[in-house]
Design an enzyme around this catalytic site. Structure first.
Site, PDB file in Angstrom:
ATOM      1  N   PRO A 293      40.431  12.927  20.712  1.00 52.29           N
ATOM      2  CA  PRO A 293      40.662  14.120  21.535  1.00 52.29           C
ATOM      3  C   PRO A 293      41.364  13.895  22.870  1.00 52.29           C
ATOM      4  O   PRO A 293      41.754  14.858  23.524  1.00 52.29           O
ATOM      5  CB  PRO A 293      39.240  14.660  21.762  1.00 52.29           C
ATOM      6  CG  PRO A 293      38.334  13.501  21.549  1.00 52.29           C
ATOM      7  CD  PRO A 293      38.996  12.620  20.557  1.00 52.29           C
TER       8      PRO A 293
ATOM      9  N   TYR B 113      52.121  15.814  26.978  1.00 57.05           N
ATOM     10  CA  TYR B 113      50.887  16.566  27.252  1.00 57.05           C
ATOM     11  C   TYR B 113      51.112  18.072  27.097  1.00 57.05           C
ATOM     12  O   TYR B 113      50.290  18.765  26.492  1.00 57.05           O
ATOM     13  CB  TYR B 113      50.368  16.232  28.658  1.00 57.05           C
ATOM     14  CG  TYR B 113      48.942  16.676  28.869  1.00 57.05           C
ATOM     15  CD1 TYR B 113      47.877  15.853  28.524  1.00 57.05           C
ATOM     16  CD2 TYR B 113      48.658  17.938  29.393  1.00 57.05           C
ATOM     17  CE1 TYR B 113      46.556  16.269  28.693  1.00 57.05           C
ATOM     18  CE2 TYR B 113      47.342  18.364  29.566  1.00 57.05           C
ATOM     19  CZ  TYR B 113      46.303  17.523  29.210  1.00 57.05           C
ATOM     20  OH  TYR B 113      45.000  17.945  29.374  1.00 57.05           O
TER      21      TYR B 113
ATOM     22  N   TYR C   8      41.131  12.971  34.304  1.00 61.11           N
ATOM     23  CA  TYR C   8      40.912  11.931  33.299  1.00 61.11           C
ATOM     24  C   TYR C   8      40.656  10.639  34.067  1.00 61.11           C
ATOM     25  O   TYR C   8      41.547  10.142  34.750  1.00 61.11           O
ATOM     26  CB  TYR C   8      42.155  11.747  32.419  1.00 61.11           C
ATOM     27  CG  TYR C   8      42.433  12.892  31.457  1.00 61.11           C
ATOM     28  CD1 TYR C   8      43.084  14.055  31.879  1.00 61.11           C
ATOM     29  CD2 TYR C   8      42.083  12.790  30.110  1.00 61.11           C
ATOM     30  CE1 TYR C   8      43.355  15.089  30.984  1.00 61.11           C
ATOM     31  CE2 TYR C   8      42.352  13.821  29.207  1.00 61.11           C
ATOM     32  CZ  TYR C   8      42.977  14.969  29.655  1.00 61.11           C
ATOM     33  OH  TYR C   8      43.245  15.988  28.778  1.00 61.11           O
TER      34      TYR C   8
ATOM     35  N   HIS D 224      47.197  25.625  33.876  1.00 62.78           N
ATOM     36  CA  HIS D 224      47.155  24.384  34.656  1.00 62.78           C
ATOM     37  C   HIS D 224      48.528  23.723  34.683  1.00 62.78           C
ATOM     38  O   HIS D 224      49.092  23.436  33.637  1.00 62.78           O
ATOM     39  CB  HIS D 224      46.128  23.413  34.063  1.00 62.78           C
ATOM     40  CG  HIS D 224      44.713  23.783  34.379  1.00 62.78           C
ATOM     41  ND1 HIS D 224      43.697  22.869  34.457  1.00 62.78           N
ATOM     42  CD2 HIS D 224      44.146  24.979  34.675  1.00 62.78           C
ATOM     43  CE1 HIS D 224      42.569  23.481  34.781  1.00 62.78           C
ATOM     44  NE2 HIS D 224      42.815  24.761  34.896  1.00 62.78           N
TER      45      HIS D 224
ATOM     46  N   LYS E  68      45.324  17.310  21.433  1.00 66.22           N
ATOM     47  CA  LYS E  68      46.408  17.675  20.513  1.00 66.22           C
ATOM     48  C   LYS E  68      45.980  18.326  19.197  1.00 66.22           C
ATOM     49  O   LYS E  68      46.803  18.946  18.509  1.00 66.22           O
ATOM     50  CB  LYS E  68      47.232  16.422  20.161  1.00 66.22           C
ATOM     51  CG  LYS E  68      48.059  15.899  21.299  1.00 66.22           C
ATOM     52  CD  LYS E  68      49.299  16.754  21.526  1.00 66.22           C
ATOM     53  CE  LYS E  68      49.890  16.592  22.895  1.00 66.22           C
ATOM     54  NZ  LYS E  68      49.773  17.751  23.777  1.00 66.22           N
TER      55      LYS E  68
HETATM   56  P1  FAD Z   1      38.751  23.077  11.556  1.00 62.73           P
HETATM   57  O1  FAD Z   1      38.751  23.690  12.896  1.00 62.73           O
HETATM   58  O2  FAD Z   1      37.927  21.927  11.246  1.00 62.73           O
HETATM   59  O3  FAD Z   1      38.571  24.237  10.487  1.00 62.73           O
HETATM   60  C1  FAD Z   1      38.334  23.978   9.132  1.00 62.73           C
HETATM   61  C2  FAD Z   1      37.475  25.091   8.565  1.00 62.73           C
HETATM   62  O4  FAD Z   1      37.307  24.855   7.157  1.00 62.73           O
HETATM   63  C3  FAD Z   1      36.090  25.119   9.182  1.00 62.73           C
HETATM   64  O5  FAD Z   1      35.775  26.411   9.641  1.00 62.73           O
HETATM   65  C4  FAD Z   1      35.178  24.666   8.036  1.00 62.73           C
HETATM   66  O6  FAD Z   1      33.902  25.280   8.077  1.00 62.73           O
HETATM   67  C5  FAD Z   1      35.972  25.120   6.819  1.00 62.73           C
HETATM   68  N1  FAD Z   1      35.627  24.379   5.592  1.00 62.73           N
HETATM   69  C6  FAD Z   1      35.312  23.068   5.458  1.00 62.73           C
HETATM   70  N2  FAD Z   1      35.024  22.784   4.187  1.00 62.73           N
HETATM   71  C7  FAD Z   1      35.168  23.937   3.483  1.00 62.73           C
HETATM   72  C8  FAD Z   1      34.999  24.278   2.131  1.00 62.73           C
HETATM   73  N3  FAD Z   1      34.585  23.394   1.228  1.00 62.73           N
HETATM   74  N4  FAD Z   1      35.244  25.557   1.765  1.00 62.73           N
HETATM   75  C9  FAD Z   1      35.629  26.487   2.676  1.00 62.73           C
HETATM   76  N5  FAD Z   1      35.803  26.216   3.982  1.00 62.73           N
HETATM   77  C10 FAD Z   1      35.572  24.945   4.375  1.00 62.73           C
HETATM   78  N6  FAD Z   1      42.340  19.958  19.997  1.00 62.73           N
HETATM   79  C11 FAD Z   1      43.216  20.429  20.929  1.00 62.73           C
HETATM   80  O7  FAD Z   1      44.325  20.824  20.542  1.00 62.73           O
HETATM   81  N7  FAD Z   1      42.938  20.474  22.258  1.00 62.73           N
HETATM   82  C12 FAD Z   1      41.744  20.043  22.734  1.00 62.73           C
HETATM   83  O8  FAD Z   1      41.484  20.148  23.942  1.00 62.73           O
HETATM   84  C13 FAD Z   1      40.798  19.506  21.791  1.00 62.73           C
HETATM   85  N8  FAD Z   1      39.588  19.077  22.206  1.00 62.73           N
HETATM   86  C14 FAD Z   1      38.649  18.749  21.272  1.00 62.73           C
HETATM   87  C15 FAD Z   1      37.393  18.423  21.727  1.00 62.73           C
HETATM   88  C16 FAD Z   1      36.397  18.116  20.811  1.00 62.73           C
HETATM   89  C17 FAD Z   1      35.033  17.772  21.341  1.00 62.73           C
HETATM   90  C18 FAD Z   1      36.673  18.148  19.393  1.00 62.73           C
HETATM   91  C19 FAD Z   1      35.596  17.852  18.380  1.00 62.73           C
HETATM   92  C20 FAD Z   1      37.938  18.469  18.944  1.00 62.73           C
HETATM   93  C21 FAD Z   1      38.925  18.771  19.864  1.00 62.73           C
HETATM   94  N9  FAD Z   1      40.202  19.124  19.447  1.00 62.73           N
HETATM   95  C22 FAD Z   1      41.132  19.510  20.382  1.00 62.73           C
HETATM   96  C23 FAD Z   1      40.545  19.130  18.015  1.00 62.73           C
HETATM   97  C24 FAD Z   1      40.471  20.511  17.372  1.00 62.73           C
HETATM   98  O9  FAD Z   1      39.199  21.081  17.594  1.00 62.73           O
HETATM   99  C25 FAD Z   1      40.770  20.406  15.848  1.00 62.73           C
HETATM  100  O10 FAD Z   1      41.914  19.630  15.670  1.00 62.73           O
HETATM  101  C26 FAD Z   1      40.969  21.803  15.230  1.00 62.73           C
HETATM  102  O11 FAD Z   1      39.732  22.454  15.072  1.00 62.73           O
HETATM  103  C27 FAD Z   1      41.657  21.703  13.847  1.00 62.73           C
HETATM  104  O12 FAD Z   1      41.721  22.980  13.253  1.00 62.73           O
HETATM  105  P2  FAD Z   1      41.686  23.140  11.675  1.00 62.73           P
HETATM  106  O13 FAD Z   1      41.776  24.604  11.412  1.00 62.73           O
HETATM  107  O14 FAD Z   1      42.668  22.233  11.047  1.00 62.73           O
HETATM  108  O15 FAD Z   1      40.291  22.564  11.224  1.00 62.73           O
HETATM  109  C1  DHB Z   2      39.224  19.249  26.655  1.00 64.83           C
HETATM  110  C2  DHB Z   2      39.272  18.481  25.528  1.00 64.83           C
HETATM  111  C3  DHB Z   2      40.179  17.452  25.468  1.00 64.83           C
HETATM  112  O1  DHB Z   2      40.252  16.698  24.371  1.00 64.83           O
HETATM  113  C4  DHB Z   2      41.030  17.172  26.528  1.00 64.83           C
HETATM  114  O2  DHB Z   2      41.890  16.134  26.442  1.00 64.83           O
HETATM  115  C5  DHB Z   2      40.984  17.958  27.636  1.00 64.83           C
HETATM  116  C6  DHB Z   2      40.074  19.012  27.703  1.00 64.83           C
HETATM  117  C7  DHB Z   2      38.246  20.361  26.728  1.00 64.83           C
HETATM  118  O3  DHB Z   2      37.468  20.525  25.774  1.00 64.83           O
HETATM  119  O4  DHB Z   2      38.240  21.085  27.739  1.00 64.83           O
END
Ligand code: FAD
Ligand code: DHB
Length: 394
Positions: free
Chosen positions: A295, A387, A203, A72, A299
């Site tokens: 979200p 962005y 958005y 995009h 990021k």
């Molecule tokens: P997580 O993905 O949370 O991974 C942590 C892992 O640790 C999990 O698998 C969990 O099960 C495990 N864990 C927890 N506790 C324990 C334990 N005690 N022992 C062993 N394992 C454990 N980010 C973007 O960059 N772009 C987007 O468009 C975006 N959109 C989003 C939309 C939504 C609806 C949501 C909820 C989030 C969004 N995010 C987005 C954020 C993104 O999903 C998170 O920032 C990302 O998952 C962080 O990765 P992580 O590996 O740090 O943590």
């Molecule tokens: C999506 C999530 C976001 O937080 C965003 O800013 C744009 C798109 C998505 O899940 O597609």
């Protein structure tokens, strides 16, 4: 068990780190509390910055992403019923973002780790960290939630266990400073089987609250609406969700939102959070374990990818030269980027959501901000460069 780097959590942070270390000849073991099916099926992020895509490609795990990801070059900001395109490609000198779901990233990384002999232990229980301020920190856990207790002795521990994991609390409270902001709203997200209603993400700021039109692939669309932080998904029938989406995304240029069956829906809360420092002794936090963004700026996953690149470089320097300077600077290097992403995510959230705690004055300031970022080239460039992702600085 013994390994060089013990990694807690098989999210994007833990899996990327493990594979980056493998490529440098450094051993790691990942332990994960959920099953493989659960981590590969959880619907979360969708937007990858160019830097995250480049990282996946450099690591040799980007083939499916390049084939199935959607590139995009712009986004639309819609307010007062009128759409304004931010041409990110033109404003940033040729950059774009890629829409590719987080659980597909997870599938690609798990497969790559297992194919190259990586150790991931799923569905473990009772994870705890020990001796993190000594030269041989340890992780204890139970096989299969209730099995025997195991111990991994490591040189370093990477806490990649998300916001609720045990790693951050292993940094003594007297050492940790935590910064937090809770927003009075959440996002209700759906997946629907329908063709795309628009070629790029929209958005929308609306009096009834924010709405976001995103996508997953030509057959599946992702949409979000702002709801009350305490709202419950049982209050939201499919009809009510579509009515709200039609109202909030309505525009004066004849835009038509295409409906389809909703096959997944849920509500997430929104907060900003930063833990400083991100390290203590031989424990390093990465991703959501150390910081959370709302979200709206897309990021979170990208910040996790940035952290682990800094950490992998520090560990590589340690194992190649014995030098720890890069590891010592881990928090400082990561937090410079983290705070800028926190600022951007807060800015996008504040500009786009309807906040019932705001006065009429603050509401007019919000509309002026939208008018400014869509009409001033300087402000549009600032939004676009954030962005698509700020550059990595090591
Ligand atoms: P997580 O993905 O949370 O991974 C942590 C892992 O640790 C999990 O698998 C969990 O099960 C495990 N864990 C927890 N506790 C324990 C334990 N005690 N022992 C062993 N394992 C454990 N980010 C973007 O960059 N772009 C987007 O468009 C975006 N959109 C989003 C939309 C939504 C609806 C949501 C909820 C989030 C969004 N995010 C987005 C954020 C993104 O999903 C998170 O920032 C990302 O998952 C962080 O990765 P992580 O590996 O740090 O943590
Ligand atoms: C999506 C999530 C976001 O937080 C965003 O800013 C744009 C798109 C998505 O899940 O597609």
């Amino acid at each position: 068990m013994r390994t060089q780097v013990g990694i807690i959590g098989a999210g994007p942070a833990g899996l990327l780190l493990s594979h980056l270390l493998y490529l440098q000849g450094i051993d790691s073991i990942i332990i994960e509390s959920r099953t493989r099916e659960e981590i590969e099926g959880t619907i979360r992020a969708g937007v990858l910055e160019q830097g995250t895509v480049d990282l996946m490609n450099q690591m040799g795990v980007g083939a499916r992403l390049m084939k199935e990801g959607l590139f995009h070059e712009g986004i639309e900001l819609r307010f007062n019923g009128i759409g304004h395109r931010i041409n990110m490609h033109e404003l940033t000198g040729g950059k774009h973002v890629t829409v590719y779901p987080q659980h597909e990233v997870i599938k690609d990384l798990v497969e790559a780790r297992l194919k190259t002999g990586g150790q991931i232990h799923f569905h473990v229980g009772d994870v705890s960290l020990h001796d993190v301020d000594t030269a041989s920190p340890k992780i204890r856990f139970r096989w299969d939630k209730e099995g025997d207790i195991q111990e991994i002795v490591c040189d370093y521990i990477a806490g990649c266990d998300g916001f609720h994991g045990p790693s951050r609390p292993a940094i003594p409270q007297s050492v940790r400073k935590e910064y937090q902001k809770i927003y009075p709203f959440g996002w209700l997200g759906i997946l629907t089987e329908a063709p795309p209603s628009a070629p790029e993400l929209i958005y929308a700021n609306h009096d009834r609250g924010f709405a976001l039109l995103s996508t997953r692939n030509p057959q599946v669309q992702r949409l979000y609406i702002q709801v009350d932080a305490a709202d419950n998904i049982v209050n939201w029938s499919d009809d009510r969700i579509w009515t709200e989406l039609h109202t909030r995304l309505e525009s004066k240029d004849g835009f038509k939102l295409i409906e389809g069956p909703i096959f997944q829906k849920g509500i997430i809360s929104m907060k900003s959070f930063v833990c400083d420092p991100m390290q203590y002794g031989r424990l390093f936090l990465a991703g959501d374990a150390a910081h959370i963004v709302p979200p709206t700026g897309a990021k979170g996953l990208n910040l996790a990818a940035a952290d682990v690149q800094v950490l992998a470089r520090g560990l590589e320097a340690f194992y190649k030269t014995g030098k720890t300077e890069m590891l010592e600077r881990y928090t400082e290097v990561c937090l410079r980027r983290v705070w800028k992403a926190e600022r951007f995510s807060w800015f996008m959230t504040t500009m786009l959501h309807r906040n019932h705690q705001h006065t009429p004055f603050e509401h007019r300031i919000q509309l002026a901000e939208l008018d400014y970022v869509t009409s001033s080239r300087a402000a549009s460039i600032s939004l676009a460069e954030n962005y698509v992702g700020l550059p990595m600085e090591f």
